[in-house]
Enzyme design. Structure first.
Site, PDB file in Angstrom:
ATOM      1  N   HIS A  45      38.491 -47.024  84.192  1.00  0.00           N
ATOM      2  CA  HIS A  45      39.457 -47.310  85.263  1.00  0.00           C
ATOM      3  C   HIS A  45      39.521 -48.827  85.409  1.00  0.00           C
ATOM      4  CE1 HIS A  45      41.652 -47.428  88.972  1.00  0.00           C
ATOM      5  NE2 HIS A  45      40.684 -48.117  89.535  1.00  0.00           N
ATOM      6  N   ASP A  78      45.389 -43.307  88.220  1.00  0.00           N
ATOM      7  CA  ASP A  78      46.097 -43.785  87.021  1.00  0.00           C
ATOM      8  C   ASP A  78      46.931 -42.648  86.417  1.00  0.00           C
ATOM      9  OD1 ASP A  78      44.562 -46.305  87.143  1.00  0.00           O
ATOM     10  OD2 ASP A  78      42.896 -44.974  86.670  1.00  0.00           O
TER      11      ASP A  78
HETATM   12  P1  NDP Z   1      38.705 -50.053 100.117  1.00  0.00           P
HETATM   13  O1  NDP Z   1      38.419 -48.850 100.929  1.00  0.00           O
HETATM   14  O2  NDP Z   1      40.122 -50.535 100.022  1.00  0.00           O
HETATM   15  O3  NDP Z   1      38.164 -49.861  98.612  1.00  0.00           O
HETATM   16  C1  NDP Z   1      36.875 -49.363  98.356  1.00  0.00           C
HETATM   17  C2  NDP Z   1      36.579 -49.396  96.882  1.00  0.00           C
HETATM   18  O4  NDP Z   1      37.489 -48.567  96.188  1.00  0.00           O
HETATM   19  C3  NDP Z   1      36.703 -50.782  96.250  1.00  0.00           C
HETATM   20  O5  NDP Z   1      35.632 -50.947  95.338  1.00  0.00           O
HETATM   21  C4  NDP Z   1      38.015 -50.706  95.517  1.00  0.00           C
HETATM   22  O6  NDP Z   1      38.001 -51.475  94.339  1.00  0.00           O
HETATM   23  C5  NDP Z   1      38.014 -49.267  95.096  1.00  0.00           C
HETATM   24  N1  NDP Z   1      39.307 -48.762  94.656  1.00  0.00           N
HETATM   25  C6  NDP Z   1      39.490 -47.886  93.650  1.00  0.00           C
HETATM   26  N2  NDP Z   1      40.755 -47.631  93.461  1.00  0.00           N
HETATM   27  C7  NDP Z   1      41.434 -48.354  94.350  1.00  0.00           C
HETATM   28  C8  NDP Z   1      42.795 -48.517  94.636  1.00  0.00           C
HETATM   29  N3  NDP Z   1      43.740 -47.924  93.966  1.00  0.00           N
HETATM   30  N4  NDP Z   1      43.141 -49.290  95.650  1.00  0.00           N
HETATM   31  C9  NDP Z   1      42.215 -49.940  96.349  1.00  0.00           C
HETATM   32  N5  NDP Z   1      40.908 -49.839  96.107  1.00  0.00           N
HETATM   33  C10 NDP Z   1      40.523 -49.066  95.111  1.00  0.00           C
HETATM   34  O7  NDP Z   1      37.801 -51.273 100.540  1.00  0.00           O
HETATM   35  P2  NDP Z   1      37.428 -51.821 101.971  1.00  0.00           P
HETATM   36  O8  NDP Z   1      36.849 -53.177 101.720  1.00  0.00           O
HETATM   37  O9  NDP Z   1      38.502 -51.619 102.961  1.00  0.00           O
HETATM   38  O10 NDP Z   1      36.268 -50.839 102.411  1.00  0.00           O
HETATM   39  C11 NDP Z   1      35.057 -50.758 101.769  1.00  0.00           C
HETATM   40  C12 NDP Z   1      34.053 -50.333 102.798  1.00  0.00           C
HETATM   41  O11 NDP Z   1      32.866 -50.032 102.105  1.00  0.00           O
HETATM   42  C13 NDP Z   1      33.732 -51.414 103.833  1.00  0.00           C
HETATM   43  O12 NDP Z   1      33.833 -50.833 105.105  1.00  0.00           O
HETATM   44  C14 NDP Z   1      32.279 -51.793 103.509  1.00  0.00           C
HETATM   45  O13 NDP Z   1      31.552 -52.081 104.673  1.00  0.00           O
HETATM   46  C15 NDP Z   1      31.805 -50.523 102.867  1.00  0.00           C
HETATM   47  N6  NDP Z   1      30.660 -50.584 101.993  1.00  0.00           N
HETATM   48  C16 NDP Z   1      29.802 -49.561 102.155  1.00  0.00           C
HETATM   49  C17 NDP Z   1      28.683 -49.454 101.394  1.00  0.00           C
HETATM   50  C18 NDP Z   1      27.782 -48.341 101.680  1.00  0.00           C
HETATM   51  O14 NDP Z   1      28.233 -47.345 102.247  1.00  0.00           O
HETATM   52  N7  NDP Z   1      26.530 -48.451 101.290  1.00  0.00           N
HETATM   53  C19 NDP Z   1      28.378 -50.445 100.350  1.00  0.00           C
HETATM   54  C20 NDP Z   1      29.369 -51.472 100.218  1.00  0.00           C
HETATM   55  C21 NDP Z   1      30.490 -51.519 101.022  1.00  0.00           C
HETATM   56  P3  NDP Z   1      38.617 -52.963  94.262  1.00  0.00           P
HETATM   57  O15 NDP Z   1      37.664 -53.809  95.060  1.00  0.00           O
HETATM   58  O16 NDP Z   1      38.582 -53.259  92.804  1.00  0.00           O
HETATM   59  O17 NDP Z   1      39.982 -52.887  94.847  1.00  0.00           O
END
Ligand code: NDP
Length: 323
Positions: free
Chosen positions: A187, A159
């Protein structure tokens, strides 16, 4: 050779990590002479995808990468971690209310907080990126009683960077000409991007732009930038989020060039409820950060700062059972 730094990254197979990991491996976060050990966490269904990411890291033959750990066990991922980037989070599913999202993520971040408490370096620096980032950081911290709450931070640097660029473009200047940008609060769409203390080439930014533009254009543009990028590219702003995460940790570890915004546990500064993870103007040096004190807060700013604080109090109340 320097001792390698252990960097744990959750959500290692996700979109943000796909940009983040490769830049960390290239030395952008901790410096071009700092070796790293990458400790990547995923949930079991994403372990195949994570395997592919590890194959690609290996194929880059990065000189700084000393080892790579890929696991679905938080205790392994956070073992001796010096830096922990909590990126993975549960996305909002169809029909899910905000309270459901908070609760689902609260469970993930309480487990991770415990694992950090039990296994990470005692000096670990934690950055939460996964949303709702501020409250997720609060939950992780509450579950890590042996670590200092100040070690848990959430990201508002994206931001902050977005605000810098909007102001630079409006005034025909470069982002490096601007000092004193501040993001206050959560955020989320209630965040308050504040230019009242900004100087551009030494001149007050507020005197260089129209107040109407500031209030009706700049603030909502920064607040809603994430949605605008999804609209334009059909996917979320993963690369800029990764870049901001690198900036956040880089400055925390190596020092900031002036004021930056970090969401940190409030100590009551500026009348904000102590304990909530609130974005403040900070200066980083010697591996620590300090809130910039003594800035004037006018009525307009106070109202905005309180609105975002109120949202953080409400988020905290919704997950009280996990704190
Ligand atoms: P991303 O990598 O795109 O995003 C991950 C997180 O970052 C989301 O919560 C997202 O929020 C947040 N975020 C913060 N700022 C931004 C931004 N500017 N743009 C986009 N996202 C932002 O998500 P993916 O779904 O591609 O990947 C998430 C991964 O996490 C998956 O592979 C899943 O399996 C994994 N995962 C792992 C966990 C663990 O390690 N225990 C637990 C849960 C999930 P928002 O959703 O609001 O965009």
């Amino acid at each position: 050779m320097k001792t390698p730094v252990r960097v744990a990254i959750t959500g290692g197979a996700g979109q943000i990590s796909y940009s983040l990991i490769f830049r960390i491996a290239a030395g952008d976060m901790l410096g071009p002479d700092q070796p790293v050990i990458l400790q990547l966490l995923e949930i079991p269904p994403a372990m195949d995808a994570l395997k592919g990411v590890v194959m690609e890291i290996n194929d880059c033959a990065f000189p700084l990468v000393q080892d790579i750990v890929a696991t679905d066990d938080p205790d392994v991922a956070f073992a001796k971690a010096d830096v922990a980037l909590l990126v993975g989070a549960r996305p909002r599913g169809k029909g899910m209310e905000r309270a459901d999202l908070l609760q689902a993520n609260a469970e993930i971040f309480s487990v991770q907080g415990k694992a950090l408490n039990d296994h990470a370096s005692r000096d670990v620096k934690v950055l939460v990126v996964g949303n709702p980032a501020n409250t997720n950081a609060l939950i992780a911290s509450a579950n890590a009683p042996d670590l200092d709450p100040g070690q848990f931070t959430a990201m508002t640097r994206l931001d902050h960077n977005r605000a810098l660029t909007q102001l630079a473009q409006k005034t025909g200047k470069h982002v490096t000409d601007i000092e004193g940008m501040i993001i206050w609060g959560n955020h989320s769409a209630t965040q308050y991007p504040d230019i009242a203390h900004c100087k551009i080439d030494g001149k007050a930014a507020a005197d260089l732009v129209d107040q109407n533009w500031y209030r009706s254009d700049f603030i909502p543009t920064v607040q809603k930038r994430g949605a605008a990028i999804i609209e334009a590219r059909g996917a979320s702003s993963a690369a800029s989020a990764a870049s901001a995460a690198i900036d956040h940790i880089h400055d925390w570890v190596l020092g900031s060039d002036g004021i930056v915004s970090m969401a940190i546990p409030s100590d009551g500064s500026y009348g904000i409820e102590p304990g909530v993870i609130y974005s403040y103007p900070v200066v980083c040096q010697n591996g620590g950060y300090e809130i910039v004190q003594g800035l004037d807060v006018d009525d307009f700013s106070r109202e905005k700062m309180t609105a975002t604080e109120t949202e953080l109090r409400e988020e905290r109340a919704a997950v009280e059972n996990l704190l």
